[in-house]
Design a protein around this motif. Structure first.
Motif, PDB file in Angstrom:
ATOM      1  N   THR A  41      37.237  21.849   7.164  1.00  0.00           N
ATOM      2  CA  THR A  41      38.109  21.058   6.434  1.00  0.00           C
ATOM      3  C   THR A  41      37.403  20.364   5.193  1.00  0.00           C
ATOM      4  O   THR A  41      36.816  19.151   5.376  1.00  0.00           O
ATOM      5  N   PHE A  42      36.958  20.964   4.292  1.00  0.00           N
ATOM      6  CA  PHE A  42      36.058  20.572   3.063  1.00  0.00           C
ATOM      7  C   PHE A  42      36.807  20.428   1.765  1.00  0.00           C
ATOM      8  O   PHE A  42      37.416  21.387   1.313  1.00  0.00           O
ATOM      9  N   LEU A  43      36.401  19.635   1.339  1.00  0.00           N
ATOM     10  CA  LEU A  43      36.817  19.153  -0.100  1.00  0.00           C
ATOM     11  C   LEU A  43      36.262  20.479  -1.192  1.00  0.00           C
ATOM     12  O   LEU A  43      35.041  20.667  -0.944  1.00  0.00           O
ATOM     13  N   SER A  44      37.028  20.615  -2.123  1.00  0.00           N
ATOM     14  CA  SER A  44      36.370  21.741  -3.118  1.00  0.00           C
ATOM     15  C   SER A  44      35.323  21.260  -4.146  1.00  0.00           C
ATOM     16  O   SER A  44      34.682  22.190  -4.961  1.00  0.00           O
ATOM     17  N   ARG A  45      34.959  20.033  -4.169  1.00  0.00           N
ATOM     18  CA  ARG A  45      33.776  19.777  -4.973  1.00  0.00           C
ATOM     19  C   ARG A  45      33.103  18.506  -4.279  1.00  0.00           C
ATOM     20  O   ARG A  45      33.868  17.601  -3.557  1.00  0.00           O
ATOM     21  N   PRO A  46      31.861  18.221  -4.885  1.00  0.00           N
ATOM     22  CA  PRO A  46      31.466  16.700  -4.389  1.00  0.00           C
ATOM     23  C   PRO A  46      32.046  15.794  -5.317  1.00  0.00           C
ATOM     24  O   PRO A  46      32.809  15.871  -6.080  1.00  0.00           O
ATOM     25  N   VAL A  47      31.964  14.335  -4.948  1.00  0.00           N
ATOM     26  CA  VAL A  47      32.360  13.227  -5.685  1.00  0.00           C
ATOM     27  C   VAL A  47      31.269  12.658  -6.296  1.00  0.00           C
ATOM     28  O   VAL A  47      30.013  13.069  -5.881  1.00  0.00           O
ATOM     29  N   PHE A  48      31.173  12.230  -7.552  1.00  0.00           N
ATOM     30  CA  PHE A  48      29.871  11.564  -8.217  1.00  0.00           C
ATOM     31  C   PHE A  48      29.866  10.040  -8.590  1.00  0.00           C
ATOM     32  O   PHE A  48      31.064   9.510  -8.596  1.00  0.00           O
ATOM     33  N   LEU A  49      28.859   9.551  -8.596  1.00  0.00           N
ATOM     34  CA  LEU A  49      28.362   8.361  -8.941  1.00  0.00           C
ATOM     35  C   LEU A  49      27.484   8.256  -9.924  1.00  0.00           C
ATOM     36  O   LEU A  49      26.608   9.069  -9.839  1.00  0.00           O
ATOM     37  N   TYR A 161      22.662  16.633 -15.516  1.00  0.00           N
ATOM     38  CA  TYR A 161      22.785  15.105 -15.465  1.00  0.00           C
ATOM     39  C   TYR A 161      22.022  14.332 -14.377  1.00  0.00           C
ATOM     40  O   TYR A 161      22.139  13.230 -14.154  1.00  0.00           O
ATOM     41  N   ARG A 162      20.935  15.098 -13.791  1.00  0.00           N
ATOM     42  CA  ARG A 162      19.957  14.309 -12.765  1.00  0.00           C
ATOM     43  C   ARG A 162      20.612  13.527 -11.596  1.00  0.00           C
ATOM     44  O   ARG A 162      20.507  12.475 -11.419  1.00  0.00           O
ATOM     45  N   LEU A 163      21.489  14.976 -11.049  1.00  0.00           N
ATOM     46  CA  LEU A 163      22.167  14.228 -10.132  1.00  0.00           C
ATOM     47  C   LEU A 163      21.476  14.651  -8.821  1.00  0.00           C
ATOM     48  O   LEU A 163      20.928  15.799  -8.438  1.00  0.00           O
ATOM     49  N   GLY A 164      21.472  13.735  -7.852  1.00  0.00           N
ATOM     50  CA  GLY A 164      20.849  14.276  -6.499  1.00  0.00           C
ATOM     51  C   GLY A 164      21.643  13.533  -5.425  1.00  0.00           C
ATOM     52  O   GLY A 164      22.742  12.862  -5.477  1.00  0.00           O
ATOM     53  N   TYR A 450      24.675  11.449  -6.777  1.00  0.00           N
ATOM     54  CA  TYR A 450      24.589  10.457  -7.858  1.00  0.00           C
ATOM     55  C   TYR A 450      23.564  10.494  -8.631  1.00  0.00           C
ATOM     56  O   TYR A 450      22.710  11.274  -8.665  1.00  0.00           O
ATOM     57  N   GLN A 451      23.587   9.895  -9.872  1.00  0.00           N
ATOM     58  CA  GLN A 451      22.852   9.977 -10.986  1.00  0.00           C
ATOM     59  C   GLN A 451      21.342   9.368 -10.586  1.00  0.00           C
ATOM     60  O   GLN A 451      21.364   8.074 -10.252  1.00  0.00           O
ATOM     61  N   LEU A 452      20.239  10.082 -10.318  1.00  0.00           N
ATOM     62  CA  LEU A 452      19.121   9.355 -10.040  1.00  0.00           C
ATOM     63  C   LEU A 452      18.454   8.501 -10.873  1.00  0.00           C
ATOM     64  O   LEU A 452      18.064   7.459 -10.575  1.00  0.00           O
ATOM     65  N   ALA A 453      18.837   8.481 -12.245  1.00  0.00           N
ATOM     66  CA  ALA A 453      18.447   7.709 -13.362  1.00  0.00           C
ATOM     67  C   ALA A 453      19.149   7.739 -14.535  1.00  0.00           C
ATOM     68  O   ALA A 453      19.865   9.082 -14.522  1.00  0.00           O
ATOM     69  N   GLU A 454      19.396   7.109 -15.424  1.00  0.00           N
ATOM     70  CA  GLU A 454      20.149   7.264 -16.411  1.00  0.00           C
ATOM     71  C   GLU A 454      19.221   8.423 -17.240  1.00  0.00           C
ATOM     72  O   GLU A 454      17.997   8.016 -17.467  1.00  0.00           O
ATOM     73  N   PRO A 455      20.064   9.403 -17.853  1.00  0.00           N
ATOM     74  CA  PRO A 455      19.235  10.349 -18.822  1.00  0.00           C
ATOM     75  C   PRO A 455      18.646   9.848 -19.623  1.00  0.00           C
ATOM     76  O   PRO A 455      19.245   8.827 -20.453  1.00  0.00           O
ATOM     77  N   THR A 456      17.568  10.190 -20.138  1.00  0.00           N
ATOM     78  CA  THR A 456      16.832   9.860 -21.410  1.00  0.00           C
ATOM     79  C   THR A 456      17.325  10.397 -22.588  1.00  0.00           C
ATOM     80  O   THR A 456      17.839  11.525 -22.473  1.00  0.00           O
TER      81      THR A 456
END
Length: 457
Positions: A41-49, A161-164, A450-456
């Motif tokens: 029972t998995f969602l079809s994508r991650p959620v983002f922060l 987008y530097r997501l991790g 989640y975004q590890l840092a704001e993109p430069t």
């Protein structure tokens, strides 16, 4: 970027690519551990922060946890038994937590949060409850992240987008070592311990979890409490001397047969074994403790930073008892009269049950005013809280045909010894309405990036 912008951009790319939900979910590892717990029972994508919203939300979670951990001292003068009773524990449970106290409140916590519309940054997180202790679920969410990131579309998006993500399972192992006083190289023997009546239902997952823990530095074995023996001054599981009893049983289960746990508690009091997490986590995890933080009379006990976080994060929450209470507006009202008149905006919860047992949603369509009043009257005889309704913000997920469907998301944000411990999501289809998140309502699960840092620039 924030959650809303990241989600919109990702869904746009999914649509352009023509990818289907199965393309992503099919990338999840075919591990026995995930299969045993999630059953597909998995969602079809991650959620983002986004970076900033993750920072300020976890900052609020941390401040409220600090306030919570201070309550036995600030509100009860160090009398932990009085705190536990006020939180709603029975006398049997109070006796158990006093024998199984830790040096400090554990930092293994999952904050269950809804995003409520209305915040200028795309929604305000609101806390439903803290799940505190060793039995919290979802700490295997990093496996879901790794599986989904095998898909090139998501992998490319995450890199851009530097997501991790945090390896929450590794953080769980670190929690065990740190709070039990072991170094990473010690490789302690851990008995992953359930209550006898629940063991058969959980043992398949427990076996797989122990295999993963062994890769990360714990010599772990599954069992139930009745299989532990105390002899020669040590706790034993068959022929293995146990250093740590990692309990997955809840304190509410102890009342069934407290005598089978007594020898282990005796050994822990002698220092012959560590219990992770200590039984006192049940008092901190009680929803009655949240009512203490929400109570207008206790605001002077909090620092200005804690108070600001409580006001942002915690919905209005009060212990169910006769008398007047203060509303968010500052007005005073009789609690039971107010609850009867405003049931569609309130939820009734037992203080110490888990898994949504005993929860009554005042807005349930087939719940009559008379039934609601009966629930309130019954709540006067056992520990309950009333909490302001939080309306979840729906998010869109591709279905098997690529069409976007709204789901209501319950966020789980982990706090660990190292700080932020990652996040996961549980969800039900928005068409079901605002319902309790459980398997009966077709709950699905997924991880958070989640975004590890704001993109430069």
């Amino acid at each position: 970027m924030d959650r809303v912008s990241l989600t919109a951009e990702y869904l746009s790319r999914v649509k352009e690519s023509g990818a289907k939900a199965g393309d992503l979910v099919g990338r999840l590892p075919e591990s026995e551990m995930l299969a045993a717990f999630y059953k597909g029972t998995f969602l079809s994508r991650p959620v983002f922060l986004g970076h900033a919203e993750r920072e300020w939300t976890f900052g609020d979670v941390r401040n409220v946890l600090d306030a919570l951990s201070s309550l036995p001292d600030t509100l009860f003068g160090g009398d932990f038994a009085a705190f536990a009773r006020a939180a709603g524990l029975t006398e049997t449970q109070v006796s158990a937590v006093l024998r199984g106290r830790g040096a400090a409140m554990t930092r293994q916590v999952r904050a269950d949060l809804y995003l409520q519309d209305g915040h200028p940054q795309g929604g305000q997180f609101k806390l439903l409850e803290f799940n505190i202790g060793s039995s919290i679920g979802g700490m295997d969410n990093a496996d879901l992240c790794r599986g989904l990131l095998e898909h090139p579309l998501l992998a490319g998006f995450a890199a851009e987008y530097r997501l991790g993500f945090v390896d929450t399972l590794r953080e769980q192992v670190n929690n065990v070592l740190v709070e039990c006083g072991f170094a990473p190289e010690d490789r302690p023997v851990v008995a992953l311990t359930d209550w006898p009546s629940y063991f058969e239902n959980e043992v398949a997952y427990m076996r797989q979890l122990c295999l993963r823990w062994r890769e990360l530095g714990l010599e772990a074995y599954p069992c139930h409490v009745g299989q532990l023996e105390v002899r020669g001054g040590r706790v034993w599981l068959e022929d293995k001397p146990v250093d740590i009893v990692f309990r997955t049983f809840a304190i509410s289960q102890i009342a069934d047969a407290p005598e089978i746990l007594d020898p282990v508690l005796d050994a822990a009091e002698r220092g012959a074994v560590k219990i992770f997490t200590p039984l006192d986590s049940a008092a901190y995890a009680s929803k009655g403790a949240l009512a203490m933080l929400s109570d207008e009379d206790n605001r002077a006990l909090l620092s200005s930073e804690q108070l600001a976080s409580v006001d942002r994060l915690l919905p209005w929450t009060r212990t169910v008892r006769p008398g007047t209470v203060t509303l968010e507006s500052g007005e005073r009202a009789d609690l039971l009269e107010y609850a009867v008149e405003h049931r569609h905006d309130l939820v009734l919860k037992p203080t110490s049950l888990y898994g949504n047992r005993g929860v009554v949603l005042g807005w349930t369509p087939d719940l009559t005013a008379q039934q609601w009043r009966r629930h309130l009257d019954a709540a006067l005889d056992s520990p309950h809280i009333l909490q302001r309704r939080v309306r979840p913000t729906a998010e869109l997920f591709p279905d098997e045909n690529g069409e976007l469907r709204p789901w209501n998301i319950l966020w789980g944000m982990f706090s660990v010894a190292n700080g932020y411990g990652g996040a996961n999501a549980r969800a039900t289809r928005a068409e079901l309405g605002d319902v309790v998140m459980n398997r009966a309502h077709g709950i699905h699960s997924g991880p958070s990036l989640y975004q590890l840092a704001e993109p430069t620039a």
